[in-house]
Design a protein around this motif. Sequence first.
Motif: not given
Length: 393
Positions: A181, A186-188, A329, A331, A353-354, A357, A372, A376
Amino acid sequence: MIAGIDAAAMLARIARWCAINTGTGNLSGLGVLSKELAAALALLPGSVRCVDGASTPYIDVEGREMERQFGQHLLLSVRPGANRRVLLTGHMDTVFPVDHPFQTLRWLDAGTLNGPGVADMKGGIAVMLAALAAFETTPRASQIGYDVLLNSDEEVGSPSSAPLIAELAAGKLAALTFEPAALPDGTLAGERAGSGNYCVIIHGKSAHAGRNPQDGRNAIVAAAALVLALKALEGAGISVNPARIDGGSANNVVPDLAVVRFNIRPQTSADADDFERELEHLIATIAADHDVTIHRHGGLSRPPKPMDPPAQRLFELVRDCGAALGQDIRWQRSGGVCDGNNIAACGVPVVDTLGVRGGAIHSPDEYLIVASLAERAALSALILSRLSDGAMS
């Protein structure tokens, strides 16, 4: 809802894989991990094969063109005849060579693991495989097919695997890539800049630094002028990072060779094109002003990745899947690059970016947030399920 995700088993895999050094140049280590990963991929339906990585040219410190060898790439193909197919990618290599001191795992606290590749991206590969295993237990799994590519050269720009990535991306509905991430929450990574690596070889003329320096043509001075001029090309649409200068000899010799290496990060394809034109003009000017010859190698290897309408739809699907799982989620734009850039350049929407974290990648402080792993994997399994139900079709 997705079931059958075993975080403890994922963590055990990561610990085993991270004990194997897989710096991009460690072909024997990559070979060992490749066998481990091939066995893990074989638990999924479909066929697994190894693909030899093509050798690619590089310039050594003496300005000579050499060939660089890479490890094999792993490819799993599942339901190749399906009407709708997806591409999933990850990479086996890390930035830590076999002689780097960062080689072991340690717990920073009860939920945070530090180690080489835990986030980038052996943890991501574990997430991908767990997601696929869980997805295959769902009733709709047979509705789509997919290819999985695990390459061995991503950390140096995928020069060997780029043609394979383009071949596999062709005709795909969407692509999922398991880089960590963008942020620990967890931001993409959404839009990405592009990246290009260049090498410029400057040949001057040697002479005695005291008796007849006027007869020499100083390649180091020309290189310094080039570096300063390159940095002056920076603007809102592009950054330039002069990274290394090789050349020179004894203090009493006018140096006749310099090798300059630099990286660019264009925000758009137009910015990359503008830089190419400026670079050609700059090289001609420096060569004339310093009476040297200059040869350039390299270019754009990762095209910029825009947030176009198909990509927006895929990101919104990921956001909706996250909401169904209680995950928020988001981004944001990123200056980093990865194989997602190459996939997007093929016209395929990709979320890249999956993976886990974590953070501090490419450093001895790299870490994975263990919680995570399951979250994820569940997210990706649900994305695959929604794609099998007709999302993005």
